[in-house]
Scaffold this active site. Structure first.
Site, PDB file in Angstrom:
ATOM      1  N   CYS A   1       0.825  -1.207   0.000  1.00  0.00           N
ATOM      2  CA  CYS A   1       0.000   0.000   0.000  1.00  0.00           C
ATOM      3  C   CYS A   1       0.858   1.256   0.000  1.00  0.00           C
TER       4      CYS A   1
ATOM      5  N   CYS B   1      -1.638   1.840  -2.886  1.00  0.00           N
ATOM      6  CA  CYS B   1      -2.606   2.915  -2.631  1.00  0.00           C
ATOM      7  C   CYS B   1      -1.994   4.321  -2.652  1.00  0.00           C
TER       8      CYS B   1
ATOM      9  N   LYS C   1      -0.087   5.503  -5.924  1.00  0.00           N
ATOM     10  CA  LYS C   1      -1.139   5.519  -6.962  1.00  0.00           C
ATOM     11  C   LYS C   1      -2.020   6.750  -6.814  1.00  0.00           C
TER      12      LYS C   1
ATOM     13  N   TYR D   1      -9.213  -3.372 -10.945  1.00  0.00           N
ATOM     14  CA  TYR D   1      -8.901  -2.100 -10.287  1.00  0.00           C
ATOM     15  C   TYR D   1      -7.625  -1.482 -10.876  1.00  0.00           C
TER      16      TYR D   1
ATOM     17  N   GLU E   1      -7.426   1.859 -13.102  1.00  0.00           N
ATOM     18  CA  GLU E   1      -6.879   3.069 -12.464  1.00  0.00           C
ATOM     19  C   GLU E   1      -5.688   3.611 -13.245  1.00  0.00           C
TER      20      GLU E   1
ATOM     21  N   HIS F   1     -26.161  21.709   0.080  1.00  0.00           N
ATOM     22  CA  HIS F   1     -26.288  22.321  -1.228  1.00  0.00           C
ATOM     23  C   HIS F   1     -25.255  23.420  -1.428  1.00  0.00           C
TER      24      HIS F   1
ATOM     25  N   GLU G   1     -25.572  15.493  -2.412  1.00  0.00           N
ATOM     26  CA  GLU G   1     -26.965  15.698  -1.990  1.00  0.00           C
ATOM     27  C   GLU G   1     -27.934  14.896  -2.850  1.00  0.00           C
TER      28      GLU G   1
HETATM   29  P1  FAD Z   1       1.335  -6.131   1.997  1.00  0.00           P
HETATM   30  O1  FAD Z   1       1.001  -4.734   2.244  1.00  0.00           O
HETATM   31  O2  FAD Z   1       1.618  -6.561   0.614  1.00  0.00           O
HETATM   32  O3  FAD Z   1       2.597  -6.463   2.920  1.00  0.00           O
HETATM   33  C1  FAD Z   1       3.272  -7.678   2.871  1.00  0.00           C
HETATM   34  C2  FAD Z   1       4.726  -7.442   3.271  1.00  0.00           C
HETATM   35  O4  FAD Z   1       5.350  -8.689   3.555  1.00  0.00           O
HETATM   36  C3  FAD Z   1       5.552  -6.814   2.143  1.00  0.00           C
HETATM   37  O5  FAD Z   1       6.180  -5.640   2.618  1.00  0.00           O
HETATM   38  C4  FAD Z   1       6.575  -7.896   1.776  1.00  0.00           C
HETATM   39  O6  FAD Z   1       7.826  -7.371   1.392  1.00  0.00           O
HETATM   40  C5  FAD Z   1       6.690  -8.676   3.081  1.00  0.00           C
HETATM   41  N1  FAD Z   1       7.101 -10.081   2.948  1.00  0.00           N
HETATM   42  C6  FAD Z   1       6.617 -10.991   2.066  1.00  0.00           C
HETATM   43  N2  FAD Z   1       7.170 -12.196   2.303  1.00  0.00           N
HETATM   44  C7  FAD Z   1       8.023 -12.042   3.372  1.00  0.00           C
HETATM   45  C8  FAD Z   1       8.856 -12.924   4.109  1.00  0.00           C
HETATM   46  N3  FAD Z   1       8.900 -14.234   3.826  1.00  0.00           N
HETATM   47  N4  FAD Z   1       9.591 -12.425   5.123  1.00  0.00           N
HETATM   48  C9  FAD Z   1       9.527 -11.102   5.441  1.00  0.00           C
HETATM   49  N5  FAD Z   1       8.744 -10.228   4.793  1.00  0.00           N
HETATM   50  C10 FAD Z   1       7.990 -10.696   3.790  1.00  0.00           C
HETATM   51  N6  FAD Z   1      -6.033  -1.115  -1.337  1.00  0.00           N
HETATM   52  C11 FAD Z   1      -6.869  -0.147  -0.904  1.00  0.00           C
HETATM   53  O7  FAD Z   1      -7.562  -0.335   0.101  1.00  0.00           O
HETATM   54  N7  FAD Z   1      -6.965   1.058  -1.571  1.00  0.00           N
HETATM   55  C12 FAD Z   1      -6.220   1.326  -2.672  1.00  0.00           C
HETATM   56  O8  FAD Z   1      -6.327   2.413  -3.245  1.00  0.00           O
HETATM   57  C13 FAD Z   1      -5.338   0.319  -3.133  1.00  0.00           C
HETATM   58  N8  FAD Z   1      -4.573   0.557  -4.220  1.00  0.00           N
HETATM   59  C14 FAD Z   1      -3.706  -0.410  -4.633  1.00  0.00           C
HETATM   60  C15 FAD Z   1      -2.920  -0.149  -5.757  1.00  0.00           C
HETATM   61  C16 FAD Z   1      -2.033  -1.095  -6.218  1.00  0.00           C
HETATM   62  C17 FAD Z   1      -1.200  -0.804  -7.442  1.00  0.00           C
HETATM   63  C18 FAD Z   1      -1.903  -2.331  -5.527  1.00  0.00           C
HETATM   64  C19 FAD Z   1      -0.920  -3.366  -5.989  1.00  0.00           C
HETATM   65  C20 FAD Z   1      -2.670  -2.608  -4.409  1.00  0.00           C
HETATM   66  C21 FAD Z   1      -3.586  -1.647  -3.956  1.00  0.00           C
HETATM   67  N9  FAD Z   1      -4.400  -1.871  -2.850  1.00  0.00           N
HETATM   68  C22 FAD Z   1      -5.270  -0.910  -2.422  1.00  0.00           C
HETATM   69  C23 FAD Z   1      -4.364  -3.164  -2.120  1.00  0.00           C
HETATM   70  C24 FAD Z   1      -3.512  -3.044  -0.836  1.00  0.00           C
HETATM   71  O9  FAD Z   1      -2.248  -2.509  -1.166  1.00  0.00           O
HETATM   72  C25 FAD Z   1      -3.365  -4.419  -0.202  1.00  0.00           C
HETATM   73  O10 FAD Z   1      -4.642  -4.980   0.008  1.00  0.00           O
HETATM   74  C26 FAD Z   1      -2.648  -4.329   1.150  1.00  0.00           C
HETATM   75  O11 FAD Z   1      -1.366  -3.765   0.994  1.00  0.00           O
HETATM   76  C27 FAD Z   1      -2.518  -5.728   1.768  1.00  0.00           C
HETATM   77  O12 FAD Z   1      -1.799  -5.658   2.964  1.00  0.00           O
HETATM   78  P2  FAD Z   1      -1.023  -6.930   3.504  1.00  0.00           P
HETATM   79  O13 FAD Z   1      -0.548  -6.580   4.879  1.00  0.00           O
HETATM   80  O14 FAD Z   1      -1.839  -8.138   3.349  1.00  0.00           O
HETATM   81  O15 FAD Z   1       0.218  -7.138   2.536  1.00  0.00           O
HETATM   82  P1  NDP Z   2      -8.238  -7.767 -10.240  1.00  0.00           P
HETATM   83  O1  NDP Z   2      -8.500  -9.129  -9.772  1.00  0.00           O
HETATM   84  O2  NDP Z   2      -9.057  -6.638  -9.747  1.00  0.00           O
HETATM   85  O3  NDP Z   2      -8.294  -7.731 -11.834  1.00  0.00           O
HETATM   86  C1  NDP Z   2      -7.528  -8.592 -12.625  1.00  0.00           C
HETATM   87  C2  NDP Z   2      -7.914  -8.352 -14.065  1.00  0.00           C
HETATM   88  O4  NDP Z   2      -7.044  -9.077 -14.914  1.00  0.00           O
HETATM   89  C3  NDP Z   2      -9.332  -8.801 -14.375  1.00  0.00           C
HETATM   90  O5  NDP Z   2      -9.888  -7.899 -15.283  1.00  0.00           O
HETATM   91  C4  NDP Z   2      -9.108 -10.163 -15.015  1.00  0.00           C
HETATM   92  O6  NDP Z   2     -10.113 -10.507 -15.923  1.00  0.00           O
HETATM   93  C5  NDP Z   2      -7.827  -9.923 -15.762  1.00  0.00           C
HETATM   94  N1  NDP Z   2      -7.057 -11.138 -16.006  1.00  0.00           N
HETATM   95  C6  NDP Z   2      -6.751 -12.100 -15.120  1.00  0.00           C
HETATM   96  N2  NDP Z   2      -6.003 -13.050 -15.694  1.00  0.00           N
HETATM   97  C7  NDP Z   2      -5.838 -12.680 -16.991  1.00  0.00           C
HETATM   98  C8  NDP Z   2      -5.172 -13.261 -18.094  1.00  0.00           C
HETATM   99  N3  NDP Z   2      -4.523 -14.407 -17.989  1.00  0.00           N
HETATM  100  N4  NDP Z   2      -5.214 -12.612 -19.273  1.00  0.00           N
HETATM  101  C9  NDP Z   2      -5.885 -11.445 -19.400  1.00  0.00           C
HETATM  102  N5  NDP Z   2      -6.520 -10.843 -18.383  1.00  0.00           N
HETATM  103  C10 NDP Z   2      -6.507 -11.461 -17.192  1.00  0.00           C
HETATM  104  O7  NDP Z   2      -6.696  -7.549  -9.927  1.00  0.00           O
HETATM  105  P2  NDP Z   2      -5.768  -6.275  -9.947  1.00  0.00           P
HETATM  106  O8  NDP Z   2      -4.442  -6.804 -10.315  1.00  0.00           O
HETATM  107  O9  NDP Z   2      -6.345  -5.181 -10.745  1.00  0.00           O
HETATM  108  O10 NDP Z   2      -5.787  -5.823  -8.421  1.00  0.00           O
HETATM  109  C11 NDP Z   2      -5.597  -6.760  -7.369  1.00  0.00           C
HETATM  110  C12 NDP Z   2      -6.408  -6.354  -6.177  1.00  0.00           C
HETATM  111  O11 NDP Z   2      -5.804  -5.247  -5.518  1.00  0.00           O
HETATM  112  C13 NDP Z   2      -7.810  -5.875  -6.489  1.00  0.00           C
HETATM  113  O12 NDP Z   2      -8.704  -6.933  -6.637  1.00  0.00           O
HETATM  114  C14 NDP Z   2      -8.145  -5.007  -5.310  1.00  0.00           C
HETATM  115  O13 NDP Z   2      -8.682  -5.793  -4.281  1.00  0.00           O
HETATM  116  C15 NDP Z   2      -6.790  -4.458  -4.896  1.00  0.00           C
HETATM  117  N6  NDP Z   2      -6.693  -3.065  -5.375  1.00  0.00           N
HETATM  118  C16 NDP Z   2      -7.514  -2.137  -4.810  1.00  0.00           C
HETATM  119  C17 NDP Z   2      -7.519  -0.847  -5.261  1.00  0.00           C
HETATM  120  C18 NDP Z   2      -8.439   0.146  -4.644  1.00  0.00           C
HETATM  121  O14 NDP Z   2      -8.938  -0.102  -3.545  1.00  0.00           O
HETATM  122  N7  NDP Z   2      -8.702   1.281  -5.278  1.00  0.00           N
HETATM  123  C19 NDP Z   2      -6.645  -0.402  -6.344  1.00  0.00           C
HETATM  124  C20 NDP Z   2      -5.808  -1.453  -6.857  1.00  0.00           C
HETATM  125  C21 NDP Z   2      -5.846  -2.730  -6.390  1.00  0.00           C
HETATM  126  P3  NDP Z   2     -11.476 -11.238 -15.481  1.00  0.00           P
HETATM  127  O15 NDP Z   2     -12.299 -10.196 -14.794  1.00  0.00           O
HETATM  128  O16 NDP Z   2     -12.031 -11.676 -16.774  1.00  0.00           O
HETATM  129  O17 NDP Z   2     -11.073 -12.367 -14.586  1.00  0.00           O
END
Ligand code: FAD
Ligand code: NDP
Length: 469
Positions: free
Chosen positions: A48, A53, A56, A191, A195, A453, A458
């Protein structure tokens, strides 16, 4: 509460959203806590903070300035549109992320958590091995015991196999891309794909988005999906549906992407946003016998406990709802369960109903509760209220962007069970309504609420006539 038989009461693997929250809260309850983060201090905050998050949303703000400059002319502002200095944006983002990494480190150490800069592997129900670096740079090894182990290792991008896969980048690479991609191809319809298609379009790239299905954002309300896709196209994203990549080849003019059906897209970068898989590689789960699902996800019960009673898991590694606030909520439940709730508070519970979420497309989506389709399946008789309009700002801005708001009501109980929006600041607006919906607000309660408003929000309390029932 603390148990001298073990080195620690709780060993957290992963310093992301779930891990940091659990470690900090457990330590504040008096537990002896350790946390290992493979990326070290630079990785604290996890996906994140570092590649999710936060950066982004910062880039989304950057993209909105581009639109804002154009729209300002209708309000009387004159002059040339400024150009984006991509290096400045990247450097300022990196500085802010480093500051946040430091905040997370201070919070952990301030709470008394022992932080290890190491990859952690589980060696037994209470055993953890750390791969560290010695002062001379050679590989080191440390072993600890803990009464409880929490797996919070998150997930990692998944890219399918195809010819030229090595030319594709993921969301981990996009923030520091060099040079700025004048032509960006985004693959996926979730997502992340939607985005980044919007954000880079706003930053000035020529963006093509390929999605294999009928419409992007599967799982969201159908009308919202179609509406946002239309708005993204109007804003300039070349969204192609029922489309996929055959191969990617490097040429003198950039990456040549052959699409199914014969079309070719030339791009400077190809972003694959095709889902994420749990981070479980080399974690030692098989050896210890921790049950995993088809994607490798750690299987947990309603209390986040794995089949090995001393081992728990929260967040993306469980491959359920991949959102930061969900990982935080799950972490709090585990802490309350293991070390007791905060003074004077009942133990926390986690409900997966009415989780609000936003997709930071341009315009953004905000949603809470059930889609029209899911509500119809669940309740049978539902009533739909809908409002589509041009926001006041765009009466002068010259933008053709429109806003859509929609309420889904269970006809029998009058309860609002779905609330959806496409428009500016949708996440900010929907967060407050999510509280009302958790509290069981009926349409009559919405109707009796006075609007603010003039706002877009609203509209949610002034929709009088059902469009469908
Ligand atoms: P993470 O935050 O992924 O943390 C896992 C940590 O574990 C990492 O730092 C990793 O390096 C570490 N790790 C892994 N394996 C090991 C190991 N064996 N030993 C030690 N350390 C290790 N969510 C939202 O709510 N709003 C958003 O706008 C949003 N935008 C997103 C945009 C993108 C591009 C992405 C990829 C995700 C986004 N998400 C968003 C999703 C959100 O980031 C994740 O749901 C959240 O970070 C999950 O938290 P976590 O603690 O499960 O894992
Ligand atoms: P998502 O699961 O949201 O979307 C994956 C997309 O890739 C879907 O459209 C899926 O299609 C497509 N896809 C999967 N496999 C293939 C393939 N082999 N070839 C072509 N297309 C494929 O994953 P994201 O990676 O976008 O994000 C992961 C998660 O992170 C999200 O689900 C969300 O929970 C979290 N996130 C949250 C954000 C937020 O809160 N604003 C922002 C970014 C991430 P299909 O639908 O047909 O399966």
């Amino acid at each position: 509460m603390t148990n001298p038989t073990f080195d620690f009461d709780l060993f957290v693997i992963g310093g992301g959203s779930g891990g940091v929250r659990a470690a900090r809260m457990a330590a504040q309850r008096g537990a002896r806590v350790a946390l290992a983060e493979v990326l070290g201090t630079d990785g604290l905050g996890g996906t994140c903070v570092n590649v999710g998050c936060i950066p982004k949303k910062l880039y989304s703000y950057a993209a909105h300035y581009g639109e804002g400059f154009e729209e300002s002319h209708g309000f009387g502002w004159e002059g040339e549109k400024p150009t984006l200095n991509w290096s400045t944006l990247k450097a300022n983002r990196a500085k802010e992320i480093t500051r946040l990494n430091g905040v997370y480190g201070n919070l952990l150490r301030g709470s008394g958590v022992t932080v290890f800069d190491a990859f952690a592997r589980i060696t037994g129900p209470h055993g953890i091995a750390l791969a560290t670096l010695n002062a001379d740079g050679s590989a080191g090894h440390q072993a600890f015991t803990a009464k409880h182990i929490l797996i919070a290792t998150g997930g990692t991008p998944h890219v399918p196999h195809f010819v030229g896969r090595e030319h594709a980048i993921t969301s981990n690479d996009i923030f520091d891309l060099e040079p700025f991609p004048q032509r960006l191809l985004v693959v996926g319809g979730g997502y992340i794909a939607s985005e980044f298609a919007s954000i880079f379009n706003g930053l000035g790239s020529k963006v093509t988005q390929l999605y294999r299905g009928e419409q992007i954002l599967r799982g969201f309300d159908d009308e919202i999906r179609h509406f946002v896709a239309g708005e993204m196209r109007k804003a300039g994203v070349d969204l192609r549906l029922n489309a996929d990549v055959v191969d990617i080849r490097k040429t003198a003019d950039g990456l040549r992407v052959e699409c199914e059906g014969g079309g070719v897209v030339m791009a400077d970068a190809v972003l694959y946003a095709t889902g994420r898989v749990p981070n479980v590689k080399d974690l030692g789960l098989e050896a210890v016998g921790v049950a995993q699902g088809a994607q490798g996800e750690v299987v947990v019960d309603a209390h986040y406990r794995t089949n090995v009673p001393s081992i728990f898991a929260v967040g993306d590694v469980t491959n359920r709802v991949q959102l930061t606030p969900v990982a935080l909520g799950e972490a709090m439940v585990v802490v309350d369960q293991l070390f007791g709730p905060a003074a004077g508070k009942p133990p926390r519970d986690m409900s997966y109903e009415f989780i609000p979420t936003a997709v930071f497309t341009h315009p953004s989506i905000g949603t809470v509760g059930l889609s029209e389709q899911a509500a119809r399946e669940k309740f049978g008789a539902i009533t739909i209220f809908r409002s589509e309009f041009k926001a006041l700002k765009h009466t002068l801005s010259g933008s053709t962007e429109r806003t859509l708001m929609k309420l889904v009501v269970d006809t029998a109980s009058d309860r609002v069970v779905g609330l959806h929006m496409v428009g500016a600041e949708a996440g900010e607006i929907v967060q407050g309504f999510a509280v009302a919906m958790k509290a069981g607000a009926t349409k009559a309660v919405f109707d009796s609420t006075i609007g603010i408003h003039p706002t877009a929000a609203e509209e949610f309390v002034t929709m009088r006539d059902a469009v469908k029932s």
